[in-house]
Design a protein around this motif. Sequence first.
Motif, PDB file in Angstrom:
ATOM      1  N   TRP A  26       0.725  -1.161   0.085  1.00  0.00           N
ATOM      2  CA  TRP A  26       0.084  -0.021  -0.052  1.00  0.00           C
ATOM      3  C   TRP A  26       0.849   1.231  -0.161  1.00  0.00           C
ATOM      4  CZ3 TRP A  26      -4.488   0.215  -1.626  1.00  0.00           C
ATOM      5  CH2 TRP A  26      -5.266  -0.988  -1.573  1.00  0.00           C
ATOM      6  N   PHE A  27       1.920   1.156   0.571  1.00  0.00           N
ATOM      7  CA  PHE A  27       2.857   2.503   0.708  1.00  0.00           C
ATOM      8  C   PHE A  27       3.568   2.954  -0.476  1.00  0.00           C
ATOM      9  CE2 PHE A  27       2.196   2.316   5.383  1.00  0.00           C
ATOM     10  CZ  PHE A  27       2.032   3.633   5.674  1.00  0.00           C
ATOM     11  N   ALA A  28       3.355   1.754  -1.404  1.00  0.00           N
ATOM     12  CA  ALA A  28       4.074   2.275  -2.958  1.00  0.00           C
ATOM     13  C   ALA A  28       3.410   3.368  -3.360  1.00  0.00           C
ATOM     14  CB  ALA A  28       3.999   0.928  -3.739  1.00  0.00           C
ATOM     15  N   VAL A  29       1.921   3.311  -3.096  1.00  0.00           N
ATOM     16  CA  VAL A  29       0.916   4.295  -3.722  1.00  0.00           C
ATOM     17  C   VAL A  29       1.182   5.802  -3.262  1.00  0.00           C
ATOM     18  CG1 VAL A  29      -1.348   4.968  -3.936  1.00  0.00           C
ATOM     19  CG2 VAL A  29      -0.916   2.738  -3.879  1.00  0.00           C
ATOM     20  N   MET A 153       9.877   3.599   7.181  1.00  0.00           N
ATOM     21  CA  MET A 153      10.932   3.009   6.431  1.00  0.00           C
ATOM     22  C   MET A 153      10.286   2.408   5.113  1.00  0.00           C
ATOM     23  SD  MET A 153      13.044   0.804   9.294  1.00  0.00           S
ATOM     24  CE  MET A 153      13.914  -0.006   8.066  1.00  0.00           C
ATOM     25  N   GLN A 154       9.039   1.833   5.257  1.00  0.00           N
ATOM     26  CA  GLN A 154       8.536   1.458   3.777  1.00  0.00           C
ATOM     27  C   GLN A 154       8.158   2.229   3.069  1.00  0.00           C
ATOM     28  OE1 GLN A 154       5.330  -0.732   6.163  1.00  0.00           O
ATOM     29  NE2 GLN A 154       6.082  -2.568   5.434  1.00  0.00           N
ATOM     30  N   LEU A 155       7.670   3.455   3.301  1.00  0.00           N
ATOM     31  CA  LEU A 155       7.144   4.785   2.617  1.00  0.00           C
ATOM     32  C   LEU A 155       8.521   5.247   1.981  1.00  0.00           C
ATOM     33  CD1 LEU A 155       5.270   6.789   1.392  1.00  0.00           C
ATOM     34  CD2 LEU A 155       5.692   8.138   3.527  1.00  0.00           C
ATOM     35  N   TYR A 156       9.578   5.453   2.676  1.00  0.00           N
ATOM     36  CA  TYR A 156      10.857   6.079   2.041  1.00  0.00           C
ATOM     37  C   TYR A 156      11.494   4.944   1.208  1.00  0.00           C
ATOM     38  CZ  TYR A 156      10.308   9.528   5.656  1.00  0.00           C
ATOM     39  OH  TYR A 156       9.596  10.598   6.548  1.00  0.00           O
ATOM     40  N   PHE A 157      11.165   3.557   1.450  1.00  0.00           N
ATOM     41  CA  PHE A 157      11.762   2.720   0.647  1.00  0.00           C
ATOM     42  C   PHE A 157      11.153   2.868  -0.951  1.00  0.00           C
ATOM     43  CE2 PHE A 157      11.356  -1.308  -1.498  1.00  0.00           C
ATOM     44  CZ  PHE A 157      12.600  -1.883  -1.677  1.00  0.00           C
ATOM     45  N   PHE A 158       9.994   2.850  -0.964  1.00  0.00           N
ATOM     46  CA  PHE A 158       9.330   3.143  -2.356  1.00  0.00           C
ATOM     47  C   PHE A 158       9.533   4.555  -2.824  1.00  0.00           C
ATOM     48  CE2 PHE A 158       6.589  -0.524  -0.659  1.00  0.00           C
ATOM     49  CZ  PHE A 158       6.758  -1.217  -1.687  1.00  0.00           C
TER      50      PHE A 158
END
Length: 277
Positions: A26-29, A153-158
């Motif tokens: 979801w955080f890729a969006v 971390m997930q948001l920044y990774f994408f």
Amino acid sequence: LYGARVTGSQHRTTKKESLAAAMSTWFAVPALIYAVSNTLVWHANKYLSPPQYQLLSNIKMPMTVFLHRLVFKRTRHQMQWLGIGMLILGSISDELLACGDSSDKGIDNHTVQEEMTGLSIMLVISALSAVAGIFSEYKLKEFKSVSIHFSNMQLYFFGILVNGTLLFAKRGFGILHPAKFFAGYNGHTISAVVVHACMGILVSYIMKYADNIMKLFAGACASGLSSVVNYILFGSPPSDALLYGTTIVLIGLFFYTRPQFITLLQRKIQLVIKETK
């Protein structure tokens, strides 16, 4: 009994892994939306003067309020709506004066067509910013049990993945050479990176435990705070419009966070007036 404990532990681990995988997807969006929005910012600055850009960036405020009401369906007190209105009014007051000053001084030398192009881009940026903010808040609150730092971390990774792809497509992999990648870096640059990283963490806390409306208030109040710091460090006094705008925003913040107090005060004033008649 031991087998049951192991099975339960494995089930909880599997559930956490599934939750983490769902969040990662979801955080890729919002990461993709922010990448597109940040790219458009550079194009908008080609067609608009800095005061015009700052003024039009406030379009995201009513868009954010509308989307927040549409998605979360939260009923607000009438005083809270008054506070939101004061937030928007106070935020645009200084930029309106700055736009007038830039026109008088000949700073704004863009054609009407260029300004319309800039306005169109700013509408898209504002819509993307509102969608990304509301989406991030929705997901952060949906996955409350997950650490906010893990979510970041997930948001920044994408974000790194998307922006890195765009960077390599334009500059090639030679940009990874330290002499090129860190060109122009100094103590001020590193300080700016650290400050913005801390700001991103604080914004995540605001969206998870408050909402996007409070984030708008925080951003508007930051303008007044920065003017105070600027005066302390450099002796540059803030403009009258900024003082008036910040005052309006602070009053609006009080209305938004203490609507029951305002209503009670209003009733007491009406009672006093009624008794004096």
